[in-house]
Design a protein around this motif. Sequence first.
Motif, mmCIF file in Angstrom:
data_model
loop_
_atom_site.group_PDB
_atom_site.id
_atom_site.type_symbol
_atom_site.label_atom_id
_atom_site.label_comp_id
_atom_site.label_asym_id
_atom_site.label_seq_id
_atom_site.Cartn_x
_atom_site.Cartn_y
_atom_site.Cartn_z
ATOM 1 N N ALA A 105 0.618 -1.618 -0.226
ATOM 2 C CA ALA A 105 -0.208 0.309 0.066
ATOM 3 C C ALA A 105 1.191 0.685 0.247
ATOM 4 C CB ALA A 105 -1.360 -0.167 1.382
ATOM 5 N N SER A 106 2.203 1.624 0.999
ATOM 6 C CA SER A 106 2.674 2.614 1.390
ATOM 7 C C SER A 106 3.561 2.302 -0.175
ATOM 8 C CB SER A 106 3.422 1.891 2.104
ATOM 9 O OG SER A 106 4.638 1.165 2.260
ATOM 10 N N GLU A 107 4.242 2.221 -0.646
ATOM 11 C CA GLU A 107 4.645 1.828 -2.175
ATOM 12 C C GLU A 107 4.265 1.776 -3.394
ATOM 13 O OE1 GLU A 107 8.004 1.944 -1.705
ATOM 14 O OE2 GLU A 107 8.742 0.466 0.547
ATOM 15 N N VAL A 108 3.297 1.708 -2.953
ATOM 16 C CA VAL A 108 2.270 1.947 -4.883
ATOM 17 C C VAL A 108 1.801 2.968 -4.412
ATOM 18 C CG1 VAL A 108 0.404 0.694 -5.726
ATOM 19 C CG2 VAL A 108 1.552 -0.720 -5.468
ATOM 20 N N LEU A 109 1.117 3.160 -3.421
ATOM 21 C CA LEU A 109 0.083 4.631 -3.536
ATOM 22 C C LEU A 109 1.264 5.934 -3.658
ATOM 23 C CD1 LEU A 109 -2.641 3.810 -1.147
ATOM 24 C CD2 LEU A 109 -2.789 4.038 -3.992
ATOM 25 N N GLU A 110 1.917 5.447 -2.925
ATOM 26 C CA GLU A 110 3.652 6.828 -2.965
ATOM 27 C C GLU A 110 3.689 7.260 -4.110
ATOM 28 O OE1 GLU A 110 6.729 6.340 -0.259
ATOM 29 O OE2 GLU A 110 5.621 6.466 2.054
ATOM 30 N N ARG A 111 3.977 6.737 -4.753
ATOM 31 C CA ARG A 111 4.583 6.730 -6.392
ATOM 32 C C ARG A 111 2.965 7.272 -6.963
ATOM 33 N NH1 ARG A 111 7.968 2.976 -4.427
ATOM 34 N NH2 ARG A 111 9.662 2.299 -5.384
ATOM 35 N N TRP A 112 1.857 7.084 -7.005
ATOM 36 C CA TRP A 112 0.929 7.061 -7.703
ATOM 37 C C TRP A 112 0.707 8.627 -7.413
ATOM 38 C CZ3 TRP A 112 -1.476 5.734 -12.240
ATOM 39 C CH2 TRP A 112 -3.274 6.349 -12.057
ATOM 40 N N TYR A 113 0.582 9.574 -6.307
ATOM 41 C CA TYR A 113 0.342 10.284 -5.520
ATOM 42 C C TYR A 113 1.555 11.058 -5.918
ATOM 43 C CZ TYR A 113 -3.123 8.101 -3.069
ATOM 44 O OH TYR A 113 -4.652 7.681 -1.950
ATOM 45 N N ALA A 114 2.814 10.602 -5.452
ATOM 46 C CA ALA A 114 3.722 11.867 -6.407
ATOM 47 C C ALA A 114 3.159 11.942 -7.929
ATOM 48 C CB ALA A 114 4.945 11.098 -6.320
ATOM 49 N N ALA A 115 3.633 10.910 -8.938
ATOM 50 C CA ALA A 115 3.025 11.324 -10.203
ATOM 51 C C ALA A 115 2.266 11.809 -10.663
ATOM 52 C CB ALA A 115 2.220 9.920 -10.872
ATOM 53 N N VAL A 128 -10.105 -9.257 1.170
ATOM 54 C CA VAL A 128 -10.328 -7.891 1.890
ATOM 55 C C VAL A 128 -9.493 -6.740 2.590
ATOM 56 C CG1 VAL A 128 -11.923 -6.974 3.676
ATOM 57 C CG2 VAL A 128 -13.010 -8.715 0.974
ATOM 58 N N GLU A 129 -8.387 -7.826 3.322
ATOM 59 C CA GLU A 129 -7.400 -7.424 4.332
ATOM 60 C C GLU A 129 -6.688 -6.398 3.026
ATOM 61 O OE1 GLU A 129 -8.941 -10.917 5.938
ATOM 62 O OE2 GLU A 129 -8.276 -10.485 3.617
ATOM 63 N N THR A 130 -5.643 -6.965 2.532
ATOM 64 C CA THR A 130 -5.440 -5.784 1.226
ATOM 65 C C THR A 130 -5.921 -4.831 1.231
ATOM 66 O OG1 THR A 130 -4.134 -7.659 0.183
ATOM 67 C CG2 THR A 130 -3.907 -6.163 -0.879
ATOM 68 N N LEU A 131 -7.052 -4.574 0.351
ATOM 69 C CA LEU A 131 -7.709 -3.586 -0.111
ATOM 70 C C LEU A 131 -7.816 -2.731 0.946
ATOM 71 C CD1 LEU A 131 -10.300 -4.853 -2.527
ATOM 72 C CD2 LEU A 131 -8.461 -4.228 -3.340
#
Length: 200
Positions: A105-115, A128-131
């Motif tokens: 979650a942190s690695e993927v979303l940090e990159r998505w938001y930074a882009a 469910v737990e992953t989402l």
Amino acid sequence: DLVLTADGVPVLWHDPALSPTKCTTSLFEPLEEDILLRELSFDELSEGYSCGGLPNPEHPNAVVQFQSLMSLDELLEALKHHPAVMMHLDVKVDHSQTAHRKRYASEVLERWYAADLPNSWYVSASEVETLTAFKEYGHTVGREVPTSLIVPHVGADDSEVLVGLKNQVRTVLGVDEYVALAKGADIDALAINHEIADRH
């Protein structure tokens, strides 16, 4: 499809490991066994291995082209020129073979938001737990994460027929109710295998 390397770089790959049937070393030597991506840094992966270009006897005329795996960072850079493309980020979490869901979650979303791209997007997973981990990370930075739950979960080594039969039994017995499950976990959508989807 995203899998994390040892140093937390998301790469585009469907499986938790490099396999002898899909990859070689960068010197075109065969792999002796599966190599988990979580055990390789991104540099080790990029410099040491090539994937996707093995000859296939069913397609003898196909051009064989070896390449290293693309990172999410590279994809996001390319995406700047394609604002109309919807991004479907399917995270591949397997507790015995990949990084923890919170690290995803942190690695993927940090990159998505930074882009800071204008593209529409969503995250999918078969748990469910992953989402929930993605939703929770989004809330810590004041963002909503659109999510889709894939049901039923079919693992890499599972038989689709057996998974389908188990699903039918559990559904008939009232053990699984996917709509209620999604609503209860604040999940936005369901990706249901067409063979088990019904009007409800």
